[in-house]
Enzyme design. Structure first.
Site, mmCIF file in Angstrom:
data_model
loop_
_atom_site.group_PDB
_atom_site.id
_atom_site.type_symbol
_atom_site.label_atom_id
_atom_site.label_comp_id
_atom_site.label_asym_id
_atom_site.label_seq_id
_atom_site.Cartn_x
_atom_site.Cartn_y
_atom_site.Cartn_z
ATOM 1 N N SER A 142 76.527 31.642 35.100
ATOM 2 C CA SER A 142 76.888 32.410 33.839
ATOM 3 C C SER A 142 78.336 32.952 34.088
ATOM 4 C CB SER A 142 75.890 33.686 33.749
ATOM 5 O OG SER A 142 76.512 34.626 32.757
ATOM 6 N N TYR A 199 71.341 41.024 37.750
ATOM 7 C CA TYR A 199 71.482 39.615 37.062
ATOM 8 C C TYR A 199 72.863 39.038 37.448
ATOM 9 C CZ TYR A 199 71.894 36.072 33.672
ATOM 10 O OH TYR A 199 72.170 34.600 32.948
#
Length: 270
Positions: free
Chosen positions: A152, A165
């Site tokens: 990401s 995360y």
């Protein structure tokens, strides 16, 4: 018969088999779709069986490929090993591993039950690492293979309200780029795909709302997947999907980390 993907000159030989995790929704569906269009046989892995069965039937009819559905919770301890055993029992060779399964949790770290964070870490880091080892070792022994890890753009900076995360995705980016250098001499290409905000079910699972700024940066899944596969066939270490996301990542190099955190809080919202 070989065909091109995303306009690249790299090809996949018909009859190769890919393992796609997180294949019941989101990017996983597009990975399966684009690979099947190239004549790649598939193993689809996710917790939810029904969506995968529907996808598998469509891909068989449209592309004439062999598609095997494995309903599996990779967030459970030892899941990767059990999956490998099941595939070995069927004598299935995995030539392409797409480590796509993962999810995020939005909110202050102390407000999220630690058990949920631990499950996320198990899936985003431990299962991904184990799958990369198990199937990567077989690829290296054969002298050929491809591994795509989905990270990401949050991997590039600390992110309040996505603290754990973003940290898992930083691990994936660092791990994957290191494997890229370690395994290329053994015939295995490893690439890390770093998407930005994408139109999937991520926000609902994470428990997050979408700010106006973030909505403007949102990409559709198909071009994200195309950029990842194109980079994989070209043997790149990593790729950030989308021009705006590339600008965001580059701008991080020019900012102090305190400014990075402040910018992320503004874009992601409360």
């Amino acid at each position: 018969m070989a065909q091109n993907i995303s306009g690249t000159h790299e090809t996949i030989t018909r009859g190769k088999r890919a393992l796609v995790t997180g294949a019941s929704s989101g990017l996983g569906v597009d990975f399966a779709d684009l690979l099947a269009a190239q004549g790649v046989d598939l193993v689809l892995v996710a917790r939810r069986q029904d969506p995968m069965e529907t996808l598998a039937e469509r891909l068989r009819l449209q592309h004439g490929v062999d598609v095997i559905v494995e309903p599996f919770d990779l967030a459970s301890s030892g899941a990767a090993g059990r999956l490998r055993e099941r595939l070995d029992a069927r004598s299935l060779q995995i030539d392409i591993l797409v480590n796509n399964a993962g999810y995020g949790l939005h909110g202050d770290f102390l407000d999220i039950p630690i058990e949920r964070t631990a499950d996320m870490i198990q899936l985003n880091i431990t299962a991904l690492t184990e799958l990369s080892y198990m199937f990567g070792a077989a690829m290296a022994e054969r002298g050929n293979g491809h591994i795509l890890l989905v990270s990401s753009i949050l991997a590039f900076q600390p992110v309040p309200t996505y603290a754990a995360y973003a940290a898992t995705k930083a691990y994936v980016l660092s791990f994957g780029e290191a494997l890229h250098d370690e395994l290329r001499s053994r015939g295995v290409k490893v690439t890390v795909l770093c998407p930005g905000h994408t139109e999937t079910g991520f926000d609902a699972v994470a428990g997050a709302s979408v700010s106006t700024a973030l909505r403007m940066l949102t990409m559709q899944p198909r071009p994200v997947v195309q950029s990842g596969l194109s980079a994989l066939w070209k043997g790149k270490a990593s790729v950030t999907a989308g021009i705006m996301n590339k600008i965001v990542v580059f701008s991080n190099r020019l900012m102090p980390r305190s400014m990075q955190r402040a910018a992320m809080k503004k874009v992601l919202g409360p």
